[in-house]
Write a protein that holds these residues in place. Structure first.
Motif, PDB file in Angstrom:
ATOM      1  N   ILE A 257       0.837  -1.207   0.000  1.00 37.19           N
ATOM      2  CA  ILE A 257       0.000   0.000   0.000  1.00 37.19           C
ATOM      3  C   ILE A 257       0.867   1.251   0.000  1.00 37.19           C
ATOM      4  O   ILE A 257       0.642   2.194  -0.772  1.00 37.19           O
ATOM      5  CB  ILE A 257      -0.949  -0.008   1.219  1.00 37.19           C
ATOM      6  CG1 ILE A 257      -1.965  -1.151   1.086  1.00 37.19           C
ATOM      7  CG2 ILE A 257      -1.672   1.328   1.346  1.00 37.19           C
ATOM      8  CD1 ILE A 257      -2.794  -1.387   2.339  1.00 37.19           C
ATOM      9  N   GLN A 258       1.886   1.271   0.856  1.00 40.20           N
ATOM     10  CA  GLN A 258       2.769   2.429   0.947  1.00 40.20           C
ATOM     11  C   GLN A 258       3.526   2.650  -0.361  1.00 40.20           C
ATOM     12  O   GLN A 258       3.656   3.786  -0.836  1.00 40.20           O
ATOM     13  CB  GLN A 258       3.756   2.229   2.104  1.00 40.20           C
ATOM     14  CG  GLN A 258       4.595   3.456   2.432  1.00 40.20           C
ATOM     15  CD  GLN A 258       3.754   4.644   2.869  1.00 40.20           C
ATOM     16  OE1 GLN A 258       2.679   4.475   3.461  1.00 40.20           O
ATOM     17  NE2 GLN A 258       4.218   5.846   2.571  1.00 40.20           N
ATOM     18  N   MET A 259       4.021   1.574  -0.957  1.00 41.33           N
ATOM     19  CA  MET A 259       4.758   1.682  -2.209  1.00 41.33           C
ATOM     20  C   MET A 259       3.882   2.237  -3.318  1.00 41.33           C
ATOM     21  O   MET A 259       4.311   3.097  -4.103  1.00 41.33           O
ATOM     22  CB  MET A 259       5.312   0.305  -2.614  1.00 41.33           C
ATOM     23  CG  MET A 259       6.174   0.298  -3.887  1.00 41.33           C
ATOM     24  SD  MET A 259       5.220   0.221  -5.424  1.00 41.33           S
ATOM     25  CE  MET A 259       4.544  -1.433  -5.309  1.00 41.33           C
ATOM     26  N   MET A 260       2.631   1.790  -3.382  1.00 48.79           N
ATOM     27  CA  MET A 260       1.723   2.259  -4.425  1.00 48.79           C
ATOM     28  C   MET A 260       1.400   3.733  -4.259  1.00 48.79           C
ATOM     29  O   MET A 260       1.290   4.479  -5.235  1.00 48.79           O
ATOM     30  CB  MET A 260       0.449   1.412  -4.422  1.00 48.79           C
ATOM     31  CG  MET A 260       0.667  -0.026  -4.879  1.00 48.79           C
ATOM     32  SD  MET A 260      -0.848  -1.005  -4.755  1.00 48.79           S
ATOM     33  CE  MET A 260      -0.230  -2.632  -5.182  1.00 48.79           C
ATOM     34  N   ARG A 261       1.239   4.168  -3.024  1.00 50.95           N
ATOM     35  CA  ARG A 261       0.968   5.590  -2.783  1.00 50.95           C
ATOM     36  C   ARG A 261       2.161   6.464  -3.177  1.00 50.95           C
ATOM     37  O   ARG A 261       1.994   7.558  -3.711  1.00 50.95           O
ATOM     38  CB  ARG A 261       0.623   5.805  -1.308  1.00 50.95           C
ATOM     39  CG  ARG A 261      -0.756   5.298  -0.919  1.00 50.95           C
ATOM     40  CD  ARG A 261      -0.971   5.361   0.565  1.00 50.95           C
ATOM     41  NE  ARG A 261      -2.309   4.895   0.931  1.00 50.95           N
ATOM     42  CZ  ARG A 261      -2.662   4.512   2.142  1.00 50.95           C
ATOM     43  NH1 ARG A 261      -1.772   4.546   3.134  1.00 50.95           N
ATOM     44  NH2 ARG A 261      -3.898   4.095   2.386  1.00 50.95           N
ATOM     45  N   GLU A 262       3.361   5.966  -2.922  1.00 48.17           N
ATOM     46  CA  GLU A 262       4.550   6.763  -3.193  1.00 48.17           C
ATOM     47  C   GLU A 262       4.973   6.726  -4.662  1.00 48.17           C
ATOM     48  O   GLU A 262       5.446   7.730  -5.195  1.00 48.17           O
ATOM     49  CB  GLU A 262       5.718   6.264  -2.329  1.00 48.17           C
ATOM     50  CG  GLU A 262       5.502   6.495  -0.838  1.00 48.17           C
ATOM     51  CD  GLU A 262       6.607   5.887   0.013  1.00 48.17           C
ATOM     52  OE1 GLU A 262       7.471   5.173  -0.556  1.00 48.17           O
ATOM     53  OE2 GLU A 262       6.623   6.117   1.245  1.00 48.17           O
ATOM     54  N   SER A 263       4.804   5.570  -5.308  1.00 46.63           N
ATOM     55  CA  SER A 263       5.303   5.424  -6.678  1.00 46.63           C
ATOM     56  C   SER A 263       4.239   5.609  -7.751  1.00 46.63           C
ATOM     57  O   SER A 263       4.570   5.847  -8.914  1.00 46.63           O
ATOM     58  CB  SER A 263       5.937   4.037  -6.853  1.00 46.63           C
ATOM     59  OG  SER A 263       4.949   3.019  -6.754  1.00 46.63           O
ATOM     60  N   GLY A 264       2.982   5.480  -7.382  1.00 48.11           N
ATOM     61  CA  GLY A 264       1.927   5.558  -8.386  1.00 48.11           C
ATOM     62  C   GLY A 264       1.645   4.224  -9.057  1.00 48.11           C
ATOM     63  O   GLY A 264       0.770   4.141  -9.925  1.00 48.11           O
ATOM     64  N   ALA A 265       2.390   3.179  -8.683  1.00 43.41           N
ATOM     65  CA  ALA A 265       2.139   1.841  -9.238  1.00 43.41           C
ATOM     66  C   ALA A 265       0.772   1.345  -8.785  1.00 43.41           C
ATOM     67  O   ALA A 265       0.265   1.760  -7.742  1.00 43.41           O
ATOM     68  CB  ALA A 265       3.231   0.868  -8.796  1.00 43.41           C
ATOM     69  N   ARG A 266       0.193   0.473  -9.575  1.00 36.69           N
ATOM     70  CA  ARG A 266      -1.131  -0.030  -9.245  1.00 36.69           C
ATOM     71  C   ARG A 266      -1.143  -1.513  -8.919  1.00 36.69           C
ATOM     72  O   ARG A 266      -2.171  -2.051  -8.521  1.00 36.69           O
ATOM     73  CB  ARG A 266      -2.109   0.257 -10.403  1.00 36.69           C
ATOM     74  CG  ARG A 266      -2.495   1.737 -10.486  1.00 36.69           C
ATOM     75  CD  ARG A 266      -3.231   2.145  -9.228  1.00 36.69           C
ATOM     76  NE  ARG A 266      -3.609   3.538  -9.180  1.00 36.69           N
ATOM     77  CZ  ARG A 266      -2.960   4.463  -8.494  1.00 36.69           C
ATOM     78  NH1 ARG A 266      -1.867   4.131  -7.800  1.00 36.69           N
ATOM     79  NH2 ARG A 266      -3.368   5.712  -8.465  1.00 36.69           N
ATOM     80  N   GLN A 267      -0.010  -2.180  -9.055  1.00 40.44           N
ATOM     81  CA  GLN A 267       0.079  -3.570  -8.611  1.00 40.44           C
ATOM     82  C   GLN A 267       1.534  -3.936  -8.371  1.00 40.44           C
ATOM     83  O   GLN A 267       2.447  -3.313  -8.904  1.00 40.44           O
ATOM     84  CB  GLN A 267      -0.565  -4.523  -9.621  1.00 40.44           C
ATOM     85  CG  GLN A 267       0.090  -4.569 -10.985  1.00 40.44           C
ATOM     86  CD  GLN A 267      -0.658  -5.513 -11.923  1.00 40.44           C
ATOM     87  OE1 GLN A 267      -1.879  -5.638 -11.879  1.00 40.44           O
ATOM     88  NE2 GLN A 267       0.079  -6.199 -12.777  1.00 40.44           N
ATOM     89  N   THR A 268       1.744  -4.961  -7.565  1.00 40.55           N
ATOM     90  CA  THR A 268       3.091  -5.426  -7.243  1.00 40.55           C
ATOM     91  C   THR A 268       2.996  -6.883  -6.815  1.00 40.55           C
ATOM     92  O   THR A 268       1.910  -7.376  -6.496  1.00 40.55           O
ATOM     93  CB  THR A 268       3.727  -4.586  -6.127  1.00 40.55           C
ATOM     94  OG1 THR A 268       5.084  -4.991  -5.930  1.00 40.55           O
ATOM     95  CG2 THR A 268       2.981  -4.740  -4.812  1.00 40.55           C
ATOM     96  N   TRP A 269       4.116  -7.561  -6.823  1.00 38.30           N
ATOM     97  CA  TRP A 269       4.152  -8.949  -6.373  1.00 38.30           C
ATOM     98  C   TRP A 269       5.518  -9.251  -5.768  1.00 38.30           C
ATOM     99  O   TRP A 269       6.490  -8.536  -6.010  1.00 38.30           O
ATOM    100  CB  TRP A 269       3.826  -9.925  -7.508  1.00 38.30           C
ATOM    101  CG  TRP A 269       4.798  -9.889  -8.653  1.00 38.30           C
ATOM    102  CD1 TRP A 269       4.726  -9.102  -9.764  1.00 38.30           C
ATOM    103  CD2 TRP A 269       6.005 -10.661  -8.784  1.00 38.30           C
ATOM    104  NE1 TRP A 269       5.797  -9.338 -10.585  1.00 38.30           N
ATOM    105  CE2 TRP A 269       6.601 -10.282 -10.019  1.00 38.30           C
ATOM    106  CE3 TRP A 269       6.623 -11.617  -7.996  1.00 38.30           C
ATOM    107  CZ2 TRP A 269       7.799 -10.849 -10.456  1.00 38.30           C
ATOM    108  CZ3 TRP A 269       7.816 -12.177  -8.435  1.00 38.30           C
ATOM    109  CH2 TRP A 269       8.386 -11.803  -9.654  1.00 38.30           C
ATOM    110  N   GLN A 270       5.557 -10.334  -5.016  1.00 38.42           N
ATOM    111  CA  GLN A 270       6.796 -10.719  -4.337  1.00 38.42           C
ATOM    112  C   GLN A 270       6.719 -12.197  -3.963  1.00 38.42           C
ATOM    113  O   GLN A 270       5.660 -12.695  -3.582  1.00 38.42           O
ATOM    114  CB  GLN A 270       6.983  -9.861  -3.083  1.00 38.42           C
ATOM    115  CG  GLN A 270       8.256 -10.135  -2.307  1.00 38.42           C
ATOM    116  CD  GLN A 270       8.361  -9.230  -1.084  1.00 38.42           C
ATOM    117  OE1 GLN A 270       7.751  -8.172  -1.019  1.00 38.42           O
ATOM    118  NE2 GLN A 270       9.120  -9.651  -0.097  1.00 38.42           N
TER     119      GLN A 270
END
Length: 337
Positions: free
Chosen positions: A148-161
């Motif tokens: 959630i934090q990464m999406m707010r800061e980067s503007g990305a809309r999805q991520t995986w790990q």
């Protein structure tokens, strides 16, 4: 580096070919493991994306209709309904039954869907979570918070790990106008919501309130199993392994052909050359065992055959020279010209 290359040049061609084959085998195995790893992760991420698509589609339908109503008979246990916002009783029917309709907003509807998936045999699971939640059961874990934090800061809309034996996937939930009815503020929320979920003291953002249109307010969090490279390779069809065996077989065949077609003839020519240089007279030259690799080496396109023909020509020339200066007799076997 230069010294190492010079040292490699001095070892036998057979050893060089053997080292090359070993490197090719190691590279091939490495490529197989790399392919298995990448293919496995790619397939798993696509699987997670599909699950997120289904969850988002269900949430969209629920939002377009303002939520759902779940019906139960008034004599049934209310716990079967799960969480709800409000209930409305119908008029008794002619058969004496009375039904109760329980209101579920889009989030509660998706939460019910999520619980059904969680309890199913499906390998993939999902949940809706937010760091600004109403119900503590929907609180995020460390991966969810970081996403959630990464999406707010980067503007990305999805991520995986990849986390241990799982692939964790997150897709942003962006607040729109349909969210504002319940999540803008306790004062503007329906009584059925604000009575169950109190806002923070002083009107501070939190407790599931304070959303703004366009904000990343949460995520669809998906978990799918992660297969190891060995498991991915083990799942391949028999034709995959047949193809791999053919490739490895061709590599071994290439090494064998290099030994038989290049190294062995070169070794024989080297011995023949040494014997020519060591001969003391024409008789000794005539008695040498002459190697032959083709019945017509002179017209062959094979470089080994041409080299053999050239050495035999040299052999004939040296015999003729020794006869001319009177060093013995005899005649060596030479190719016809």
């Amino acid at each position: 580096m230069v010294a190492m290359i010079h040292g490699l040049k001095r070892i036998s061609i057979a050893t060089q070919a053997g080292l090359l084959m070993v490197l090719m085998l190691i590279s091939t195995i490495g490529v197989l493991f790399f392919w298995a790893t990448e293919n496995s992760i790619t397939a798993e991420v696509r699987h997670a994306q599909t699950v997120a698509d289904m969850a988002d589609s269900f949430r969209t339908i629920a939002s377009e209709h303002g939520g759902f109503y779940v019906r139960r008979n008034s004599t049934e246990d209310v716990s079967k309904v799960g969480r709800y916002l409000a209930e409305y009783k119908s008029e008794p029917s002619s058969d004496g039954n009375q039904y109760v309709f329980h209101q579920k907003n889009p989030f509660l509807a998706v939460a019910d869907y999520s619980r059904a998936v969680q309890s199913s045999a499906s390998a993939a699971k999902f949940r809706i979570t937010s760091d600004n939640y109403m119900n503590p059961a929907n609180s995020p874990d460390s991966f969810d918070r970081e996403s959630i934090q990464m999406m707010r800061e980067s503007g990305a809309r999805q991520t995986w790990q990849v986390v241990g034996t799982q692939v964790r996937f997150a897709r942003a939930l962006v607040a729109d106008m349909s969210c504002m009815r319940c999540h803008s503020s306790p004062e503007s929320a329906p009584t059925s919501v604000s009575s169950k979920y109190r806002g923070l003291p002083g009107g501070a953002k939190g407790g599931g309130y304070g959303y703004k249109v366009g904000d990343v307010v949460g995520i669809t969090s998906v978990t799918v199993p992660h297969a190891t490279p060995l498991a991915m390779l083990a799942s391949q069809s028999v034709w995959f392994w047949v193809s791999a065996a053919v490739v490895l077989g061709l590599m071994v065949l290439s090494y064998w052909l290099a030994l038989v077609g290049v190294v062995a003839p070169l070794r024989k020519l080297s011995e023949f050359t040494h014997a020519i240089s060591s001969a003391s007279d024409a008789k000794e030259l005539a008695g040498l065992k002459v190697p032959r690799f083709d019945k017509d080496e002179r017209t062959s396109q094979n470089e080994i055959h041409l080299e053999s023909f050239a050495l035999k020509t040299l052999h004939q020339a040296m015999w003729s020279a020794m006869i001319h200066i009177g060093q013995g007799s005899g005649k060596p076997t030479v190719p016809k010209k």
